[in-house]
Design a protein around this motif. Structure first.
Motif, PDB file in Angstrom:
ATOM      1  N   ARG A   1       0.833  -1.201   0.000  1.00  0.00           N
ATOM      2  CA  ARG A   1       0.000   0.000   0.000  1.00  0.00           C
ATOM      3  C   ARG A   1       0.869   1.253   0.000  1.00  0.00           C
ATOM      4  O   ARG A   1       1.992   1.258   0.483  1.00  0.00           O
ATOM      5  CB  ARG A   1      -0.909  -0.015   1.230  1.00  0.00           C
ATOM      6  CG  ARG A   1      -1.845  -1.230   1.324  1.00  0.00           C
ATOM      7  CD  ARG A   1      -3.245  -0.908   0.938  1.00  0.00           C
ATOM      8  NE  ARG A   1      -3.830   0.089   1.806  1.00  0.00           N
ATOM      9  CZ  ARG A   1      -4.555  -0.179   2.915  1.00  0.00           C
ATOM     10  NH1 ARG A   1      -4.740  -1.424   3.307  1.00  0.00           N
ATOM     11  NH2 ARG A   1      -5.078   0.800   3.627  1.00  0.00           N
ATOM     12  N   GLN A   2       0.304   2.340  -0.533  1.00  0.00           N
ATOM     13  CA  GLN A   2       0.974   3.645  -0.555  1.00  0.00           C
ATOM     14  C   GLN A   2      -0.053   4.702  -0.137  1.00  0.00           C
ATOM     15  O   GLN A   2      -0.342   5.650  -0.876  1.00  0.00           O
ATOM     16  CB  GLN A   2       1.510   3.944  -1.961  1.00  0.00           C
ATOM     17  CG  GLN A   2       2.561   2.981  -2.463  1.00  0.00           C
ATOM     18  CD  GLN A   2       3.976   3.505  -2.280  1.00  0.00           C
ATOM     19  OE1 GLN A   2       4.217   4.460  -1.546  1.00  0.00           O
ATOM     20  NE2 GLN A   2       4.924   2.887  -2.937  1.00  0.00           N
ATOM     21  N   ASP A   3      -0.615   4.533   1.057  1.00  0.00           N
ATOM     22  CA  ASP A   3      -1.745   5.361   1.473  1.00  0.00           C
ATOM     23  C   ASP A   3      -1.412   6.852   1.506  1.00  0.00           C
ATOM     24  O   ASP A   3      -2.207   7.687   1.049  1.00  0.00           O
ATOM     25  CB  ASP A   3      -2.253   4.922   2.849  1.00  0.00           C
ATOM     26  CG  ASP A   3      -2.952   3.572   2.800  1.00  0.00           C
ATOM     27  OD1 ASP A   3      -2.954   2.927   1.726  1.00  0.00           O
ATOM     28  OD2 ASP A   3      -3.505   3.152   3.836  1.00  0.00           O
ATOM     29  N   ASP A   4      -0.246   7.203   2.059  1.00  0.00           N
ATOM     30  CA  ASP A   4       0.121   8.620   2.139  1.00  0.00           C
ATOM     31  C   ASP A   4       0.236   9.232   0.747  1.00  0.00           C
ATOM     32  O   ASP A   4      -0.234  10.350   0.510  1.00  0.00           O
ATOM     33  CB  ASP A   4       1.440   8.801   2.896  1.00  0.00           C
ATOM     34  CG  ASP A   4       1.311   8.509   4.384  1.00  0.00           C
ATOM     35  OD1 ASP A   4       0.157   8.389   4.861  1.00  0.00           O
ATOM     36  OD2 ASP A   4       2.346   8.389   5.054  1.00  0.00           O
ATOM     37  N   LEU A   5       0.861   8.504  -0.155  1.00  0.00           N
ATOM     38  CA  LEU A   5       1.023   9.014  -1.516  1.00  0.00           C
ATOM     39  C   LEU A   5      -0.325   9.084  -2.226  1.00  0.00           C
ATOM     40  O   LEU A   5      -0.600  10.044  -2.962  1.00  0.00           O
ATOM     41  CB  LEU A   5       1.988   8.130  -2.306  1.00  0.00           C
ATOM     42  CG  LEU A   5       2.249   8.572  -3.749  1.00  0.00           C
ATOM     43  CD1 LEU A   5       2.881   9.960  -3.790  1.00  0.00           C
ATOM     44  CD2 LEU A   5       3.130   7.555  -4.465  1.00  0.00           C
ATOM     45  N   LEU A   6      -1.172   8.093  -2.005  1.00  0.00           N
ATOM     46  CA  LEU A   6      -2.491   8.117  -2.627  1.00  0.00           C
ATOM     47  C   LEU A   6      -3.281   9.340  -2.166  1.00  0.00           C
ATOM     48  O   LEU A   6      -3.899  10.040  -2.984  1.00  0.00           O
ATOM     49  CB  LEU A   6      -3.251   6.832  -2.299  1.00  0.00           C
ATOM     50  CG  LEU A   6      -4.679   6.740  -2.833  1.00  0.00           C
ATOM     51  CD1 LEU A   6      -4.718   6.908  -4.348  1.00  0.00           C
ATOM     52  CD2 LEU A   6      -5.316   5.413  -2.430  1.00  0.00           C
TER      53      LEU A   6
END
Length: 271
Positions: free
Chosen positions: A166-171
């Motif tokens: 996952r890349q939640d911050d980037l998303l």
């Protein structure tokens, strides 16, 4: 075909990746199969050695260049101003094109400042050799830095993004900034496809786990993805994801596999 609007640029949300294929003829066959299946977004890079295969496949295909969105990326060795200019001219020769749609910095490199690299990339854009600019494998802070140093909009950050990475911050950043997150390796290394939830959802829609994994990405705001395969059957299967839609609960079920969603991200995803 779904599209993502990134900084005012409309880009096909599903593209075809050309990494990790060593044989030129194999690449040409795979890209030809992708174009025949309906892919109109093709991703390559200087380091992949696949630019000439992309160019050959496109020249042979019954597809107008204007219908295609082609991305390439600078290697670590081609970050100084002069190297950027020279290498992109070489890339265009390999691609047999006058202009590439999107040029990315392939990964951060501390040896040459992003400012110098982006200055050269903007020069290429001003000269009409590159239409749009972006980055790859950048953190949120590094992406902000690139935005600050570029006159032209940074339209995407291409990163590894799938169920198990996952890349939640980037998303969240990309959604807020109307930037595209381009997800490479959308199926992981195949391990994501063993998740029961993908198979269960796939059974309900008469789709495979791989198709569910790709659809899960495409239904997230500002996300595009570039699966790759050398198998024509898998190339077609990965494109066959536009005749079904995951419910909100199914989207949440996939996110729950790796910890669920924060309230902020759930709100941005409208889940």
């Amino acid at each position: 075909m779904l599209s993502v609007t990134a900084r005012g640029v409309e880009i096909p949300a599903l593209g075809f990746g050309t990494a990790r294929m060593d044989d030129h003829d194999e690449r040409v066959r795979a890209i030809a199969a992708a174009l025949e299946a309906g892919y109109r977004h093709i991703d390559t890079a200087q380091v992949y050695g696949s630019e000439s295969a992309v160019g050959e496949a496109i020249q042979k295909a019954d597809v107008d260049r204007e219908e295609l969105f082609v991305t390439t990326k600078l290697t670590d060795d081609n970050r100084a101003h002069g190297d950027v200019i020279h290498s992109v001219h070489e890339s265009l020769d390999h691609l047999e094109m006058e202009t590439v749609d999107l040029l990315l910095i392939h990964s951060p490199n501390d040896e040459v400042s992003h400012e110098e690299t982006l200055d050269a990339m903007n020069e290429l854009r001003d000269d009409g050799l590159v239409s749009h600019l972006g980055v790859s494998n950048f953190s949120v802070d590094q992406t902000r830095e690139a935005v600050a140093h570029s006159t032209a909009p940074i339209v995407t950050n291409q990163v590894e993004y799938h169920l198990h990475h996952r890349q939640d911050d980037l998303l969240e950043y990309c959604i807020d900034e109307e930037m595209m997150l381009t997800a490479y390796s959308p199926l992981g290394v195949g391990d994501a496809l063993d998740e029961d939830v993908l198979q269960e959802i796939g059974d309900r829609h008469d789709k495979t786990a791989a198709q569910v994994a790709i659809r899960w990405l495409l239904q997230q705001p500002q996300v595009s993805t570039i699966p790759m395969s050398s198998s024509p059957d898998h190339v077609r299967e990965n494109f066959d994801v536009f005749d079904f839609e995951l419910t909100g609960e199914e989207m949440r079920d996939v996110f729950r596999v790796t910890g669920g969603l924060s309230d902020d991200l759930a709100s941005k995803l409208d889940l």
